[in-house]
Design an enzyme around this catalytic site. Structure first.
Site, PDB file in Angstrom:
ATOM      1  N   PRO A   1      45.484  17.708   9.619  1.00  0.00           N
ATOM      2  CA  PRO A   1      44.805  18.866   9.557  1.00  0.00           C
ATOM      3  C   PRO A   1      44.844  19.734   8.607  1.00  0.00           C
ATOM      4  O   PRO A   1      45.984  19.729   7.911  1.00  0.00           O
ATOM      5  CB  PRO A   1      45.237  19.563  11.253  1.00  0.00           C
ATOM      6  N   HIS A   2      43.880  20.325   8.185  1.00  0.00           N
ATOM      7  CA  HIS A   2      43.902  21.309   7.002  1.00  0.00           C
ATOM      8  C   HIS A   2      42.614  22.310   6.963  1.00  0.00           C
ATOM      9  O   HIS A   2      41.992  21.942   7.832  1.00  0.00           O
ATOM     10  CB  HIS A   2      43.858  20.434   5.673  1.00  0.00           C
ATOM     11  N   GLY A   3      42.772  23.251   6.162  1.00  0.00           N
ATOM     12  CA  GLY A   3      41.845  24.326   6.320  1.00  0.00           C
ATOM     13  C   GLY A   3      40.328  23.911   5.656  1.00  0.00           C
ATOM     14  O   GLY A   3      40.388  23.011   4.993  1.00  0.00           O
TER      15      GLY A   3
END
Length: 145
Positions: A62-64
C-alpha cells in the site's frame, strides 16, 4: 543517505485482521518514523480504492496517490508480517510493505522489494524469521536500493 527501513519500522507480528486495518497499521509505522503526516493514510486508502496493491506471493504494497505527495516528509518503508493471512480482495497476504517515496525516490525500492518477493526461498525465509532483527537482516538490501 538515510536508510528507508530501520528496525523500529518492522513488525514481526502484525495485529490487523482486515485489509483496511493492515493499511492503517503500515501507515502508523510510517507516521511514527516521521516519514509522513497522519493525512497520508487517507491517500493510501484512496490508492487502494483505485487499484489493489496486492502484488502476489503473499505481498501487498500500500502507498499513497500522487495527490498525497505533500504528506510525505521523507522516503521510508514499513514492513508488517502476519501469522494468519489477511484477505486482500480474495488473495492471501502475509506481508504488508507500506511505501512513502519522496520526490520519486521509491521506484528503485519498489524494484528491490519485487526482487525479494519473486524468490520463493526468500519469502520462506521471511515467513520463518523469528524476530524483527532477523527480518531487517533479510531485508537489508532495501536500504541500498
Amino acid at each position: 543517505m538515510s536508510k528507508v527501513l530501520e528496525l523500529d519500522q518492522i513488525k514481526a507480528a502484525g495485529t490487523a485482521r482486515t485489509k483496511e486495518d493492515a493499511i492503517a497499521e503500515a501507515a502508523e509505522i510510517l507516521v511514527a518514523a516521521g516519514a509522513v503526516t497522519p493525512e497520508y493514510l487517507g491517500f493510501m486508502k484512496a490508492r487502494e480504492e483505485l487499484t489493489s496493491t496486492f502484488m502476489g506471493n503473499f505481498l501487498a504494497i500500500p502507498h499513497g496517490t500522487n495527490e498525497g505527495k505533500d504528506t510525505i516528509l521523507s522516503s521510508a518503508l514499513s514492513f508488517v508480517r502476519y501469522a494468519d493471512p489477511i484477505d486482500w480482495d480474495g488473495n492471501e497476504v502475509r506481508f504488508v510493505v507500506g511505501i512513502a517515496g519522496k520526490d520519486g525516490g521509491h521506484m528503485d525500492t519498489l524494484a528491490a522489494v519485487a526482487t525479494i518477493f519473486s524468490d520463493n526461498d526468500e519469502v520462506q525465509k521471511l515467513v520463518d524469521a523469528s524476530s524483527e532483527d532477523e527480518l531487517l537482516a533479510l531485508l537489508s538490501e532495501l536500504n541500498n536500493a
